[in-house]
Every structure is written in structure tokens, then in C-alpha cells.
Design a protein around this motif. Sequence first.
Motif, short mmCIF file in Angstrom:
data_model
loop_
_atom_site.label_atom_id
_atom_site.label_comp_id
_atom_site.label_asym_id
_atom_site.label_seq_id
_atom_site.Cartn_x
_atom_site.Cartn_y
_atom_site.Cartn_z
N TYR A 1 0.81 -1.22 0.00
CA TYR A 1 0.00 0.00 0.00
C TYR A 1 0.85 1.27 0.00
CZ TYR A 1 -4.54 -2.20 0.07
OH TYR A 1 -5.66 -2.90 -0.29
N GLN A 2 2.08 1.20 0.48
CA GLN A 2 2.98 2.35 0.41
C GLN A 2 3.68 2.43 -0.95
OE1 GLN A 2 5.53 3.19 3.92
NE2 GLN A 2 4.51 1.39 4.79
N THR A 3 3.95 1.28 -1.54
CA THR A 3 4.76 1.22 -2.75
C THR A 3 3.95 1.43 -4.03
OG1 THR A 3 6.22 -0.31 -1.60
CG2 THR A 3 6.44 -0.21 -3.99
N TRP A 4 2.77 0.83 -4.09
CA TRP A 4 2.00 0.85 -5.33
C TRP A 4 1.69 2.26 -5.86
CZ3 TRP A 4 -1.13 -2.70 -8.43
CH2 TRP A 4 -0.60 -3.98 -8.42
N PRO A 5 1.18 3.17 -5.04
CA PRO A 5 0.90 4.50 -5.59
C PRO A 5 2.15 5.17 -6.17
CG PRO A 5 -0.23 4.21 -3.51
CD PRO A 5 0.70 3.04 -3.66
N ALA A 6 3.27 5.05 -5.49
CA ALA A 6 4.52 5.64 -5.99
C ALA A 6 4.98 4.98 -7.28
CB ALA A 6 5.59 5.55 -4.92
N GLN B 1 15.74 -4.19 7.88
CA GLN B 1 16.93 -3.66 8.53
C GLN B 1 16.50 -3.36 9.96
OE1 GLN B 1 18.38 0.06 7.03
NE2 GLN B 1 20.22 -0.03 8.26
N GLY B 2 17.01 -4.13 10.88
CA GLY B 2 16.55 -4.01 12.26
C GLY B 2 15.08 -4.40 12.33
N ASP B 3 14.28 -3.53 12.93
CA ASP B 3 12.85 -3.79 13.05
C ASP B 3 12.05 -3.21 11.89
OD1 ASP B 3 13.27 -5.06 15.46
OD2 ASP B 3 12.90 -3.25 16.65
N ALA B 4 12.71 -2.57 10.94
CA ALA B 4 12.02 -1.91 9.83
C ALA B 4 12.00 -2.81 8.60
CB ALA B 4 12.71 -0.59 9.49
N TYR B 5 10.80 -3.13 8.14
CA TYR B 5 10.65 -3.91 6.91
C TYR B 5 10.73 -2.97 5.72
CZ TYR B 5 9.52 -7.90 9.74
OH TYR B 5 9.60 -8.92 10.65
N LEU B 6 11.56 -3.35 4.74
CA LEU B 6 11.86 -2.48 3.61
C LEU B 6 11.25 -2.96 2.30
CD1 LEU B 6 15.66 -2.00 4.37
CD2 LEU B 6 13.74 -0.53 5.08
N GLY B 7 10.93 -4.25 2.19
CA GLY B 7 10.39 -4.77 0.95
C GLY B 7 10.07 -6.24 1.06
N PHE B 8 9.48 -6.76 -0.02
CA PHE B 8 9.17 -8.18 -0.07
C PHE B 8 9.25 -8.68 -1.50
CE2 PHE B 8 5.01 -6.24 -0.76
CZ PHE B 8 4.48 -6.99 -1.80
N LEU B 9 9.34 -9.99 -1.62
CA LEU B 9 9.34 -10.69 -2.91
C LEU B 9 8.51 -11.95 -2.71
CD1 LEU B 9 12.34 -11.38 -5.22
CD2 LEU B 9 10.93 -13.28 -4.46
N SER B 10 7.68 -12.28 -3.72
CA SER B 10 6.99 -13.58 -3.68
C SER B 10 7.40 -14.37 -4.92
CB SER B 10 5.47 -13.41 -3.61
OG SER B 10 4.92 -13.06 -4.85
N TYR B 11 7.46 -15.67 -4.73
CA TYR B 11 7.90 -16.55 -5.81
C TYR B 11 7.19 -17.89 -5.71
CZ TYR B 11 10.79 -18.91 -2.33
OH TYR B 11 11.22 -19.61 -1.23
N GLU B 12 7.29 -18.64 -6.80
CA GLU B 12 6.71 -19.98 -6.87
C GLU B 12 7.72 -20.90 -7.53
OE1 GLU B 12 2.90 -22.09 -9.16
OE2 GLU B 12 3.15 -19.91 -9.21
N THR B 13 8.00 -22.01 -6.87
CA THR B 13 8.88 -23.02 -7.44
C THR B 13 8.42 -24.41 -6.99
OG1 THR B 13 11.18 -23.77 -7.70
CG2 THR B 13 10.62 -22.83 -5.58
N PRO B 14 8.35 -25.36 -7.87
CA PRO B 14 8.52 -25.22 -9.31
C PRO B 14 7.33 -24.48 -9.91
CG PRO B 14 7.77 -27.44 -8.83
CD PRO B 14 7.98 -26.74 -7.50
N LEU C 1 10.01 -0.37 -0.48
CA LEU C 1 9.52 0.95 -0.09
C LEU C 1 10.26 2.03 -0.86
CD1 LEU C 1 9.24 0.55 3.79
CD2 LEU C 1 7.36 0.63 2.13
N PRO C 2 9.58 3.07 -1.28
CA PRO C 2 10.24 4.12 -2.08
C PRO C 2 11.51 4.67 -1.43
CG PRO C 2 7.87 4.44 -2.12
CD PRO C 2 8.13 3.33 -1.14
N GLU C 3 11.49 4.88 -0.12
CA GLU C 3 12.67 5.43 0.55
C GLU C 3 13.82 4.44 0.66
OE1 GLU C 3 9.75 4.20 3.87
OE2 GLU C 3 9.60 5.09 1.88
N ALA C 4 13.58 3.17 0.40
CA ALA C 4 14.63 2.15 0.47
C ALA C 4 15.12 1.74 -0.92
CB ALA C 4 14.13 0.93 1.23
N GLN C 5 14.52 2.29 -1.97
CA GLN C 5 14.95 1.93 -3.32
C GLN C 5 16.33 2.51 -3.60
OE1 GLN C 5 11.76 2.86 -6.06
NE2 GLN C 5 10.35 1.54 -4.96
N GLY C 6 17.14 1.75 -4.30
CA GLY C 6 18.49 2.18 -4.63
C GLY C 6 19.52 1.83 -3.57
N LEU C 7 19.09 1.15 -2.51
CA LEU C 7 20.02 0.79 -1.43
C LEU C 7 20.46 -0.67 -1.49
CD1 LEU C 7 18.30 2.65 1.56
CD2 LEU C 7 20.20 3.44 0.14
N GLY C 8 20.04 -1.40 -2.51
CA GLY C 8 20.45 -2.79 -2.65
C GLY C 8 19.45 -3.80 -2.10
#
Length: 181
Positions: A34-39, A79-92, A107-114
Motif C-alpha cells: 500500500y505504500q509502494t503501489w501509488p509511488a 533492517q533491524g525492526d524496519a521492513y523495507l520490501g518483499f518478494l513472492s515466488y513460486e517453485t517449481p 519501499l520508495p525510501e529504500a529503493q536504490g540501497l540494494g
Amino acid sequence: MHILSIFASKTIVNMIKITPANIDQIKIIQGIAYQTWPATFSSILSSEQIDYMLDMMYSDEALLAQITDLNHSFLLAAQGDAYLGFLSYETPYKDEAKTKIHKIYILPEAQGLGVGKRLMETVESIALKKGDQLLLLNVNKHNEAEKFYKHLGFETIGTEDIDIGSGFLMEDKIMAKKIIR
């Protein structure tokens, strides 16, 4: 880039922890979405389509079904207690030696940090351990994230328009990356 910025970025990357998400962490995934999609999509999709897709993909019921019925696994980056992003995957994926990355949002503020790179490296490692030979993902044909995927070695292998109901389409590029041991 200033040397201090480079050092700070590398320090942050080294402090990022990637962990599997569980059902109890659905609210964290929703919060990031909900924070990432609008941006990410406000210049690509209408606000009506963003709202529709967020509800379609990130309601409690939708996420629970993805995890329990569709065999999607989620990874959280923190990073610590702060969640910065997620990824979902399916295998196989489709009973083949492939891993499908369904979602990756930082999160927009965490983009570009690796953070995204760490998530992608983690899913690639998981795919290799499973014996998969290909990573797949879809990206909106106007999404700037395509550059990030190309930088990581993905190539466009096709396009597809997916009718998601209510008169909305997902107009995507299909990207793939061969992975080898």
C-alpha cells in the motif's frame, strides 16, 4: 557518488536481513504494498485500477490463498525492526525447472540501497538449490523496474495482456534469466 554515500549504501546492504514470511506477517506485506503501489504505478495506471489491483492481490483472503493454495512463498527484507520490501515466488513453476517471481516491491525510501538486489539474489539461490534453470517474471510494459531487471541479467522474452476483470488489463513484458550452477 560521494564516498560517504557509497560507504553508507554498502553498510545498509550488509545490514539487510532476508527471511521467509509467514501467514502472521500478511499485514507487513500489505503495508509495504500500500505504500509502494501509488509511488510505482500512479503515472502508469489509474487510481481506480491501482485500488482494484491492491484489493485483488493484497486483501487478507488473496494473500492467504496465494500462500496456502497457490504455493507462493514470500521473503521479507528488513533492517533491524524496519521492513523495507518483499518478494513472492513460486517453485517449481508449472511443474517445470523454473521459478516464477510474482511480486517484488521495495519501499520508495529504500529503493536504490540494494534491497531489491538482495531479494533477487536470495530467490536465485533458492531456485538453484531446487534445481531450477530459469527465473521468470512479468513487469508492466511502462514500469521503470525493467531497467533493474535487465541490470540483473533478465531479458524480455515476450509480452502478454492479462484481463483481470472490471475492464482492467495488466499489460506486461515477460522476462527471463537463465541460472546455472
